[in-house]
Motif scaffolding. Structure first.
Motif, PDB file in Angstrom:
ATOM      1  N   TYR A  46       1.115  -1.156  -0.035  1.00  0.00           N
ATOM      2  CA  TYR A  46      -0.148   0.227  -0.143  1.00  0.00           C
ATOM      3  C   TYR A  46       0.879   1.385  -0.062  1.00  0.00           C
ATOM      4  O   TYR A  46       0.827   2.041  -0.417  1.00  0.00           O
ATOM      5  N   ALA A  47       2.178   1.210   0.906  1.00  0.00           N
ATOM      6  CA  ALA A  47       2.675   2.731   1.057  1.00  0.00           C
ATOM      7  C   ALA A  47       3.636   2.456  -0.440  1.00  0.00           C
ATOM      8  O   ALA A  47       3.701   4.164  -0.598  1.00  0.00           O
ATOM      9  N   VAL A  48       3.748   1.773  -1.069  1.00  0.00           N
ATOM     10  CA  VAL A  48       4.825   1.855  -2.988  1.00  0.00           C
ATOM     11  C   VAL A  48       3.236   2.383  -3.581  1.00  0.00           C
ATOM     12  O   VAL A  48       4.219   3.616  -4.587  1.00  0.00           O
ATOM     13  N   ALA A  49       2.255   1.727  -3.211  1.00  0.00           N
ATOM     14  CA  ALA A  49       0.997   2.066  -4.404  1.00  0.00           C
ATOM     15  C   ALA A  49       0.770   3.790  -4.353  1.00  0.00           C
ATOM     16  O   ALA A  49       0.450   3.897  -5.394  1.00  0.00           O
ATOM     17  N   GLY A  50       1.306   4.302  -3.457  1.00  0.00           N
ATOM     18  CA  GLY A  50       0.853   5.363  -2.796  1.00  0.00           C
ATOM     19  C   GLY A  50       2.135   6.643  -3.102  1.00  0.00           C
ATOM     20  O   GLY A  50       1.892   7.918  -3.453  1.00  0.00           O
ATOM     21  N   ASP A  51       3.308   5.607  -2.787  1.00  0.00           N
ATOM     22  CA  ASP A  51       4.323   7.013  -3.358  1.00  0.00           C
ATOM     23  C   ASP A  51       4.802   5.678  -3.691  1.00  0.00           C
ATOM     24  O   ASP A  51       5.762   5.040  -2.401  1.00  0.00           O
ATOM     25  N   TRP A  52       6.141   5.648  -5.212  1.00  0.00           N
ATOM     26  CA  TRP A  52       6.611   4.839  -5.780  1.00  0.00           C
ATOM     27  C   TRP A  52       8.533   5.424  -4.826  1.00  0.00           C
ATOM     28  O   TRP A  52       8.709   4.037  -4.264  1.00  0.00           O
ATOM     29  N   ARG A  53       8.116   6.046  -4.354  1.00  0.00           N
ATOM     30  CA  ARG A  53       9.804   6.428  -3.253  1.00  0.00           C
ATOM     31  C   ARG A  53      10.234   5.123  -1.529  1.00  0.00           C
ATOM     32  O   ARG A  53      10.792   5.014  -1.250  1.00  0.00           O
ATOM     33  N   ALA A  54       8.493   5.096  -1.291  1.00  0.00           N
ATOM     34  CA  ALA A  54       8.883   4.203  -0.449  1.00  0.00           C
ATOM     35  C   ALA A  54       9.597   2.991  -0.400  1.00  0.00           C
ATOM     36  O   ALA A  54       9.622   2.137   0.239  1.00  0.00           O
ATOM     37  N   ALA A  56      12.653   2.365  -1.625  1.00  0.00           N
ATOM     38  CA  ALA A  56      13.435   2.626  -0.712  1.00  0.00           C
ATOM     39  C   ALA A  56      12.980   1.758   1.127  1.00  0.00           C
ATOM     40  O   ALA A  56      14.344   1.412   1.161  1.00  0.00           O
ATOM     41  N   GLN A  57      12.117   1.843   1.204  1.00  0.00           N
ATOM     42  CA  GLN A  57      12.083   1.552   3.285  1.00  0.00           C
ATOM     43  C   GLN A  57      11.468  -0.171   2.959  1.00  0.00           C
ATOM     44  O   GLN A  57      11.220  -0.576   4.490  1.00  0.00           O
ATOM     45  N   VAL A  58      10.734  -0.469   1.596  1.00  0.00           N
ATOM     46  CA  VAL A  58      10.444  -1.385   1.958  1.00  0.00           C
ATOM     47  C   VAL A  58      11.550  -3.086   2.042  1.00  0.00           C
ATOM     48  O   VAL A  58      12.559  -3.000   1.914  1.00  0.00           O
ATOM     49  N   PRO A  59      11.009  -3.721   3.449  1.00  0.00           N
ATOM     50  CA  PRO A  59      11.891  -4.794   3.953  1.00  0.00           C
ATOM     51  C   PRO A  59      12.305  -5.671   2.477  1.00  0.00           C
ATOM     52  O   PRO A  59      11.520  -5.796   1.932  1.00  0.00           O
ATOM     53  N   ALA A  60      13.729  -6.257   2.564  1.00  0.00           N
ATOM     54  CA  ALA A  60      14.266  -7.109   1.689  1.00  0.00           C
ATOM     55  C   ALA A  60      13.134  -8.195   1.250  1.00  0.00           C
ATOM     56  O   ALA A  60      12.664  -8.521  -0.258  1.00  0.00           O
ATOM     57  N   ASP A  61      12.646  -8.684   2.256  1.00  0.00           N
ATOM     58  CA  ASP A  61      11.634  -9.975   1.588  1.00  0.00           C
ATOM     59  C   ASP A  61      10.232  -9.415   0.942  1.00  0.00           C
ATOM     60  O   ASP A  61       9.970 -10.391   0.462  1.00  0.00           O
ATOM     61  N   VAL A  69       7.701  -4.232  -7.873  1.00  0.00           N
ATOM     62  CA  VAL A  69       9.291  -3.176  -8.182  1.00  0.00           C
ATOM     63  C   VAL A  69       8.741  -2.727  -9.636  1.00  0.00           C
ATOM     64  O   VAL A  69       8.962  -1.282 -10.007  1.00  0.00           O
ATOM     65  N   LEU A  70       7.379  -3.606 -10.829  1.00  0.00           N
ATOM     66  CA  LEU A  70       7.379  -2.593 -11.358  1.00  0.00           C
ATOM     67  C   LEU A  70       6.091  -2.436 -11.673  1.00  0.00           C
ATOM     68  O   LEU A  70       6.024  -1.387 -12.599  1.00  0.00           O
ATOM     69  N   GLU A  71       5.672  -2.010 -10.332  1.00  0.00           N
ATOM     70  CA  GLU A  71       4.753  -1.609 -10.558  1.00  0.00           C
ATOM     71  C   GLU A  71       5.476  -0.223 -10.532  1.00  0.00           C
ATOM     72  O   GLU A  71       4.577   1.417 -10.619  1.00  0.00           O
ATOM     73  N   ALA A  77       8.267   6.475 -14.041  1.00  0.00           N
ATOM     74  CA  ALA A  77       9.031   6.357 -15.087  1.00  0.00           C
ATOM     75  C   ALA A  77      10.057   5.938 -15.097  1.00  0.00           C
ATOM     76  O   ALA A  77      11.032   6.760 -15.729  1.00  0.00           O
ATOM     77  N   GLY A  78      10.475   4.773 -14.837  1.00  0.00           N
ATOM     78  CA  GLY A  78      11.663   4.531 -14.086  1.00  0.00           C
ATOM     79  C   GLY A  78      12.562   4.574 -13.680  1.00  0.00           C
ATOM     80  O   GLY A  78      13.218   3.677 -13.279  1.00  0.00           O
ATOM     81  N   ALA A  79      11.968   5.578 -12.388  1.00  0.00           N
ATOM     82  CA  ALA A  79      12.965   6.289 -11.732  1.00  0.00           C
ATOM     83  C   ALA A  79      13.756   4.913 -10.647  1.00  0.00           C
ATOM     84  O   ALA A  79      14.537   4.856 -10.072  1.00  0.00           O
ATOM     85  N   ALA A  80      11.868   3.695  -9.974  1.00  0.00           N
ATOM     86  CA  ALA A  80      12.347   3.167  -9.232  1.00  0.00           C
ATOM     87  C   ALA A  80      13.082   1.913  -9.493  1.00  0.00           C
ATOM     88  O   ALA A  80      13.446   0.804  -8.338  1.00  0.00           O
TER      89      ALA A  80
END
Length: 152
Positions: A46-54, A56-61, A69-71, A77-80
């Motif tokens: 949900y956090a990544v769907a709201g802001d792709w920059r999240a 960077a904080q997502v747990p590795a698993d 990641v693709l979303e 626009a490719g930056a993630a």
């Protein structure tokens, strides 16, 4: 009188605008609460769907989920792609999907060996050219439809 009627109408417009914003916030809050109740993984999605920059904080698993990641890559626009785990940044198939999803953008975030791959560079260039052509056609169509445009 006219001034007080205008003031009432202005206050009513502002109140309606704030009411809509509050409803939207309540909806986001309910979605977040639901994600939290479903577990940590769903919260991070949900956090990544709201802001792709999240990403960077997502747990590795959770971060190794290619769909997540693709979303994020598509929305950014490719930056993630630069925030993706090394395994995905170095996966030729995944990087190609990311390029396809972003109109050829994102190659700078791929692993070095893929950034310099002539076939991927060529494909990214083709996709960027196609995107630019589509954007120009859309802009021309919008200009033609606009008041005073080419059709007028």
């Amino acid at each position: 009188n006219k001034a007080s009627d205008q003031a009432r109408a202005d206050v009513a417009r502002r109140a309606e605008k704030h009411k809509e914003k509050m409803e939207k916030l309540r909806g986001h809050h309910a979605e977040m609460q639901s994600a939290i109740l479903q577990g940590e993984d769903e919260f991070w999605r949900y956090a990544v769907a709201g802001d792709w920059r999240a990403l960077a904080q997502v747990p590795a698993d959770v971060q190794v989920d290619p769909d997540l990641v693709l979303e994020a890559v598509r929305r950014s626009a490719g930056a993630a792609l630069a925030l993706a785990p090394a395994g995905l940044r170095g996966d030729r198939g995944f990087v190609l999907r990311a390029l396809e999803a972003t109109g050829g953008r994102g190659l700078p975030g791929a692993a070095e060996e893929l950034r310099t791959d002539p076939q991927l560079i060529q494909r990214a260039t083709q996709l960027r050219q196609r995107l630019a052509t589509q954007q120009l056609a859309a802009a021309a169509a919008a200009a033609e439809e606009a008041p005073g445009g080419a059709r007028a």
